[in-house]
Design an enzyme around this catalytic site. Structure first.
Site, PDB file in Angstrom:
ATOM      1  N   LYS A 167     -13.615   6.389   5.913  1.00 21.88           N
ATOM      2  CA  LYS A 167     -13.936   7.371   4.862  1.00 21.88           C
ATOM      3  C   LYS A 167     -15.452   7.465   4.681  1.00 21.88           C
ATOM      4  CE  LYS A 167     -12.961   7.782  -0.038  1.00 21.88           C
ATOM      5  NZ  LYS A 167     -13.282   6.620  -0.852  1.00 21.88           N
ATOM      6  N   HIS A 187       0.842  -1.180   0.000  1.00 20.65           N
ATOM      7  CA  HIS A 187       0.000   0.000   0.000  1.00 20.65           C
ATOM      8  C   HIS A 187       0.875   1.227   0.000  1.00 20.65           C
ATOM      9  CE1 HIS A 187      -3.182  -2.532  -0.200  1.00 20.65           C
ATOM     10  NE2 HIS A 187      -4.103  -1.755   0.323  1.00 20.65           N
TER      11      HIS A 187
HETATM   12  P1  PGA Z   1      -7.311  -0.132  -0.112  1.00 24.36           P
HETATM   13  O1  PGA Z   1      -6.641   0.023   1.302  1.00 24.36           O
HETATM   14  O2  PGA Z   1      -7.351   1.210  -0.751  1.00 24.36           O
HETATM   15  O3  PGA Z   1      -6.415  -1.091  -0.805  1.00 24.36           O
HETATM   16  O4  PGA Z   1      -8.646  -0.706   0.116  1.00 24.36           O
HETATM   17  C1  PGA Z   1      -6.891   1.090   2.084  1.00 24.36           C
HETATM   18  C2  PGA Z   1      -5.933   1.106   3.258  1.00 24.36           C
HETATM   19  O5  PGA Z   1      -5.145   0.202   3.430  1.00 24.36           O
HETATM   20  O6  PGA Z   1      -5.974   2.050   4.024  1.00 24.36           O
END
Ligand code: PGA
Length: 923
Positions: free
Chosen positions: A582, A152
């Site tokens: 979010k 990520h």
């Molecule tokens: P994602 O992960 O965008 O791959 O769903 C979000 C995160 O790890 O905060």
């Protein structure tokens, strides 16, 4: 530059010295390379920032005016000065921590003291709570922790910079460890390293490729985890024998997974050939590490049959393995009297051969024959067991400990694949693929348009039939999108056949909303003969609420039952911390995640299924970050069967696992949380209804508070776009994955990471606290209700952790700096209305949190962090000021002014790096 010294409860002197030394060296490098005027300008800006922080009248305006005068080139130099400074301070802090950990560990081993939040601390606490040896055996037998690394893209630093910082760290260690401390030569080397850092670009010119990310992820296994894990296992055995001597140490209680190269959701670069390459890289690394271990062992176990005749037994094993015999015939001439050596060397050759033969093309021969693998985890472990057994019968049985035991532990944890690769895809992508596939199979036209009931009916009838048909023929007729889905599963299925089932982990379904989302994947797995656990990922408020019902119908589904049985009646359910945040804000998301876990565990219990909650946590609080053990203990219910999966992502990966001592420490903390959590999960008393009722009411008020701003105010998105560097972040080459899930440029499609990142940079930190005002609405002048929340804070780990973590976000937020970002919003009415709304919510939230936690200032109970933020602020502020100024200039350019645009963007990118380093947070 003058130093800021992050505090600690221990000897701070060496750290202060180190920071001062680095700051001075940086100052000299700046003067040498850029001239003394640049250094003086930086000093002026720094002292204005300090004056402004100490509340001196007019200082903020002077600082603003000084920054407004900077040319882009000078702004770049200033941003580089503060960025480099933070990089060096972070390094010094980390070095200090490592020194502390090392000395504590050796002192603890000598004195028998128990380290805080460690495996041993868990055993001591559990013993004090009256846990018997039998219960402890049950706890350790069911313990299983899986840490899943992801790419990520929250690590803003280039690998080049990480390597440079590592060299600097080594240099600092040499200085503290050797008598040559601070010789002129050493100082010259330090300046050379800093100069080279100073002259290196901080941002990448291109996006990293997925396979680069795979290699970066594997780097942590190669350089630290491979060696740290056997130490951790040894620690487990040591402390068990000390506190629970009759309890057998568990086997394979910790393992690793990875998403890098398998997480396809919203990342078009993760094609199935990339997945195949990733699997091969994993296998090759594991095999080369094993070969290294065997080599080392073969040099150690040179026991001669003339000295210890028992060793001859081992020779029998050769006769059973053809490939080994070949090696024996060759090597036997060299070591005729050393059967251990002969055996291990032959085994090593076999492993190397396997490593050389691991090729992506084999995995991509999707419909090719599937020969039985020659080398499996089972036969390799068996061979090492035989070595152990022979040694134990021999003259020196204790030789079975040490390196042999280490290698056996490594093999148990890392297998022949290092980390099992998960696959992840979005539910709507499966639906689209099936839309085509089912039409091609003549089953239905327009599957994607069916309602949920029709989908379930159709999927159920397909799952009740024998698996189809000529897959190859279907493949030939499919379009690229369906091929992509089938290809990824066929690659998995082939890898399982050639490398063993354990090389892959789970199939994670993003945005699981309905039962059909899971049945679709079950059907696709069936078509392709891929056999992995299916893990729904729930990540919005409504999906969290729906999850228990979906699981109920899933467990009732006749086609799912055999799948569950094959997977040991274990069900992985992944919880998305950032997307839920979010969707409905920090406070409500925390509560809904809490409730969903309880409900999921309850459904699993009713069906006799063992739940494995998979926590998708990131580094920042808004993405589920915060201290690892507290996070686990805030809600231990998911640990009832002893198993847990946790992601370790981007920035977290590189701050926690790049050094063996740090990695050992964080793993100890996680183990502590899980071990004590397993016990707590079965022994916790029911929560008082007044607590849960209060939380329910607060969360219900918090959702409209948050959504009222983020979703319902039509001007909010405009405010966010103009008041934060979101557009610039989206252009950064941080990771291979785009910032948007799909092409549509909406908040829904924007990944949570850039969302959080943009608010963090601009110091609003909205996702880390907005919605907390509901606590104030709940109390609204009622001392009884405040008393109730204070009682909850004292007695309920979940509530306490939620508020303590929010304090971190509130403390990193800064409304004066945020106001400067708000000034970028063109429309005065929008600017003032939304900013004053955020600001008053901020003030209200802070006041309420202080009252509930009964403290005078944020983080009063975390003095180290509190002081660190306070000391860092005057150095982060100039970076924020510069960023705002450059954003203002950039946004005032006409679209044709490309030449002016580039230098401004360069400065902004550098400030993004610098602010992240200063706040120690990205997205
Ligand atoms: P994602 O992960 O965008 O791959 O769903 C979000 C995160 O790890 O905060």
């Amino acid at each position: 530059m003058n130093p800021t010294t992050p505090p600690s409860d221990h000897d701070l002197e060496s750290l202060s010295r180190e920071v001062r030394l680095l700051g001075d060296a940086l100052g000299r490098v700046i003067a040498k390379l850029e001239g003394s005027e640049v250094l003086s300008l930086e000093e002026e800006i720094r002292s204005l920032a300090k004056a402004s922080r100490s509340g001196e009248a007019g200082a903020a305006d002077f600082l603003g005016a000084a920054v407004a005068k900077l040319s882009p080139d000078l702004a770049y130099e200033m941003a580089m000065a503060f960025t480099s400074y933070f990089e060096l301070v972070n390094l010094a802090e980390e070095n200090y921590r490592i020194r502390l950990l090392r000395s504590r560990r050796s002192r603890q081993l000598e004195s028998g003291l128990v380290p805080r939040a460690s495996i041993e601390a868990a055993l001591v606490e559990l013993k004090a709570q009256g846990v018997s040896p039998e219960e402890m055996q049950r706890i350790v037998d069911k313990l299983h922790i899986t840490l899943v690394v992801t790419a990520h893209p929250t690590e803003a630093k280039r690998r080049t910079i990480l390597v440079k910082l590592r060299r600097l760290a080594q240099l600092l260690r040499d200085q503290t460890e050797s008598s040559l401390a601070r010789t002129a030569d050493w100082l010259a080397s330090l300046e050379r390293e800093i100069a080279s850092l100073w002259l290196t670009d901080r941002s990448r010119t291109e996006r990293p490729q997925v396979l680069d990310e795979v290699r970066t992820g594997l780097w942590f296994f190669d350089s630290t985890l491979w060696e740290v894990l056997p130490d951790l296992e040894a620690e487990m055995a040591r402390v068990l024998s000390r506190h629970y001597p009759t309890v057998r140490p568990p086997r394979r209680w910790i393992s690793f997974g990875s998403w890098i190269g398998g997480d396809r959701d919203g990342n078009p670069s993760v094609t199935f050939d990339v997945t195949a390459e990733g699997l091969v890289l994993h296998r090759r690394l594991a095999l080369s590490k094993i070969a290294g271990g065997l080599d080392q062992l073969s040099h150690l176990l040179t026991i001669s049959t003339r000295r210890d005749p028992s060793a001859t037994e081992l020779l029998d094993l050769f006769s059973r393995r053809e490939r080994l015999i070949l090696h024996r015939n060759r090597l036997g001439l060299r070591y005729p009297n050393e059967p251990y050596r002969l055996f291990l060397a032959a085994l090593r050759e076999e492993v190397i051969q396997e490593e050389n033969h691991a090729r992506a093309s084999d995995l991509l021969d999707l419909f090719g024959p599937r020969p039985e693998p020659d080398l499996t985890l089972g036969n390799l472990s068996h061979a090492l067991d035989a070595v152990e057994a022979a040694l134990e019968k021999g003259r020196a049985p204790f030789l079975a400990g040490g390196d042999l035991l280490r290698l056996r532990r490594q093999l148990q944890t890392f297998g022949l694949h290092m980390a099992a690769l998960d696959i992840r895809q979005h539910s709507r992508v499966h639906e689209q693929a099936l839309d085509e596939i089912l039409a091609l199979l003549g089953r239905v036209e327009g599957y994607a348009r069916c309602n949920e009931g029709q989908k379930q009916e159709l999927l159920s009838s397909l799952l009740a039939e024998p698996p189809i048909v000529d897959l190859h023929r279907l493949w030939d007729r499919c379009g690229p999108a369906s091929r992509d889905i089938l290809g990824s599963l066929l690659t998995v299925s082939r890898a399982q056949a050639l490398y063993g089932n354990e090389c892959v982990g789970a199939y994670v379904i993003s945005m699981t909303r309905e039962l059909s989302d899971i049945l679709e994947v079950l059907l696709l797995c069936r078509l392709t003969r891929a056999d992995l656990s299916i893990a729904p990922l729930v990540e919005t408020l409504s999906d969290l609420a729906a999850a228990p019902e979906i699981l109920r119908s899933l467990f009732d589904h006749p086609a799912y039952r055999p799948h569950l049985e094959r997977h040991g009646k274990e069900q992985i359910v992944m919880l998305g911390y950032s997307d839920s945040n979010k969707d409905c804000g920090y406070l409500a998301a925390s509560w809904w995640l809490y409730k969903a876990q309880d409900a999921i565990v309850e459904v699993c219990r009713r069906y006799g299924v063992s739940p494995i909650l998979f926590h998708g946590r990131g580094g920042t609080i808004a993405r589920g970050g915060g201290p690892a053990a507290q996070a686990i203990l805030a809600q231990p219910c998911g640990l009832i069967e002893g198993k847990i999966r946790i992601t370790e992502q981007g920035e977290v990966l590189s701050t926690r696992y790049h050094d063996p001592d740090l990695a050992f420490r964080i793993l100890q903390q996680i183990c502590y949380g899980v071990l004590t959590g397993i016990h707590a999960s079965s022994s916790r008393p029911p929560l008082p209804a007044r607590w849960t009722d209060a939380m329910e009411e607060i969360a219900a008020q918090s959702v409209p508070l948050y959504q009222g701003l983020v979703r319902d105010d039509p001007a909010f998105l405009r405010f966010w776009r103009e008041a934060t560097p979101i557009d610039e972040l989206r252009l950064l080459n941080i990771g291979s994955r785009p910032a948007l899930r799909s092409r549509s440029d909406t908040l829904e499609e924007l990944r949570a990471i850039p969302w959080v990142f943009s608010w963090m940079q601009s110091r609003f930190v909205v996702p880390g606290w907005y919605g907390m005002g509901a606590l104030a609405s709940f109390c609204a002048g009622s001392p009884q209700k405040l008393g109730l929340l204070q009682e909850m804070y004292e007695g309920w780990p979940f509530f306490r952790t939620t508020l303590d973590n929010a304090q971190q976000s509130l403390a990193k937020a800064d409304m004066n700096i945020a106001a400067r970002y708000a000034s970028l919003v063109q429309d005065l009415e929008i600017r003032e209305r939304i900013f004053s709304r955020i600001r008053s919510e901020y003030d209200r939230s802070v006041q309420q949190v202080l009252a509930i936690c009964r403290i005078g200032a944020l983080l009063d109970r975390e003095p180290i962090l509190q002081r660190s933020i306070r000391l860092r602020n005057p150095y982060v502020d100039p970076l924020n000021y510069i960023q705002v100024e450059m954003l203002r200039r950039l946004r005032s350019l006409d679209s044709g002014q490309k030449d002016e645009e580039r230098p401004l963007r360069r400065v902004i990118e550098l400030t993004i790096n610098g602010i992240s380093a200063g706040l120690r947070n990205t997205g």
